[in-house]
Design an enzyme around this catalytic site. Structure first.
Site, short mmCIF file in Angstrom:
data_model
loop_
_atom_site.label_atom_id
_atom_site.label_comp_id
_atom_site.label_asym_id
_atom_site.label_seq_id
_atom_site.Cartn_x
_atom_site.Cartn_y
_atom_site.Cartn_z
CG ASP A 79 -7.29 3.69 1.67
OD1 ASP A 79 -8.32 2.54 1.29
OD2 ASP A 79 -7.24 4.74 1.99
CE LYS A 81 -2.09 2.06 4.05
NZ LYS A 81 -2.89 2.54 4.58
#
Length: 295
Positions: A154, A136
């Site tokens: 996320d 991420k």
């Protein structure tokens, strides 16, 4: 006003139909949030990488309050590596988990100095070997500091794509690959921005504002939140610091029917808050071009 029946869920529509619906939903959200961008303030890849590490379990607004002092005191990887631990912990305390974050940032600086001459590498395979950096965080850095497309999974992104029926996966890596198969690669970074914007502002975890959603008629989850337009409008949120601006991203992908750069979003549909009037067209830290490649 929401109209039309919701589309079928991913479980009973063909892969072609799902792809078409996903791309249409993305186009509509991009039109709704033409100014969507990375909400972490940064001026170079190192600042963005560190800011993203610090953003865990806190808001971008809080990180943006902390990083100016942090980077003024420790402007490069070597400075971060040799930082005074107590001083850095004091600076990072407002972000929560400050001891662990201090440890990650100092180790990150040391690794960058030792292995990459103090520079942030523009490659996924290298980024994920750094302390505190997962896929991420790496995708945030690649997409926004280097212009290399990446999908940022996320909590908002994962929640929305499951509600949209784009995937049933929970694992972030599987979500990334499933969604990446639906949307053209060149759009991945902006896709991440618009979904995160939508998740923060409209499609909340507990009280989604379905009645104010621009893609409600295509969403199989329509109705899990408030459907009355007036009541839903009151649920809309903007996670902005006082006086913050939302500049239009000059590098956003051009989509059929999208507003041109600098155009205003329709009133009541993700319009730029008044504080953004006169904001620059190029967000801080986003290069106009890059020759970097990811692998």
């Amino acid at each position: 006003m929401v109209s039309g029946a919701p589309a079928r869920t991913a479980g009973d529509e063909s892969s072609v139909a799902l792809t078409r619906r996903a791309r249409r939903m993305y186009r509509m959200l991009h039109e709704h949030y033409p100014y969507a961008h990375c909400e972490l303030d940064f001026e170079n890849p190192l600042q963005l990488l560190v800011a993203t590490v610090l953003s865990a379990q806190t808001t971008d607004v809080m990180v943006n309050k902390v990083t100016p002092q942090l980077f003024a005191r420790y402007p490069d990887a070597a400075a971060l590596a040799g930082a005074d631990r107590d001083e850095m912990e004091t600076l990072l305390k407002p972000t929560g988990f400050f001891r662990a974050k201090t440890n990650s940032v100092m180790k990150l600086g040391a690794e960058l100095v030792e292995r990459f001459d103090g520079e942030v590498p523009p490659r996924m395979k290298d980024l994920v070997t750094l302390p505190g950096v997962g896929r991420k965080t790496a995708n945030v850095a690649l997409g926004n500091a280097f212009g290399i497309p990446g999908i940022t999974v996320d909590t908002h992104f994962g929640r929305l794509v499951r509600r949209f029926g784009w995937t049933t996966e929970d694992d972030p890596v599987k979500v990334e690959h499933a969604v990446g198969a639906l949307i053209p690669r060149k759009e991945w970074t902006m896709l991440s921005h618009v979904l995160i914007f939508h998740g923060r502002r409209t499609c909340h975890a507990k009280k989604p504002a379905c009645g104010a959603c621009p893609i409600a008629r295509l969403c199989p989850s329509y109705g899990i939140g408030e459907t009355d337009p007036v009541k839903a409008d009151k649920l809309l949120k903007f996670e902005l610091a006082p006086g913050a601006t939302n500049p239009y991203a000059a590098s956003t992908p051009v989509l059929p029917g999208s507003p041109t750069a600098g155009a205003s979003a329709p009133a009541g549909q993700g319009a730029v808050p008044p504080a953004t009037a006169g904001a620059p067209s190029q967000p801080r830290g986003i290069p106009t071009s890059t020759g970097a490649t990811a692998s």
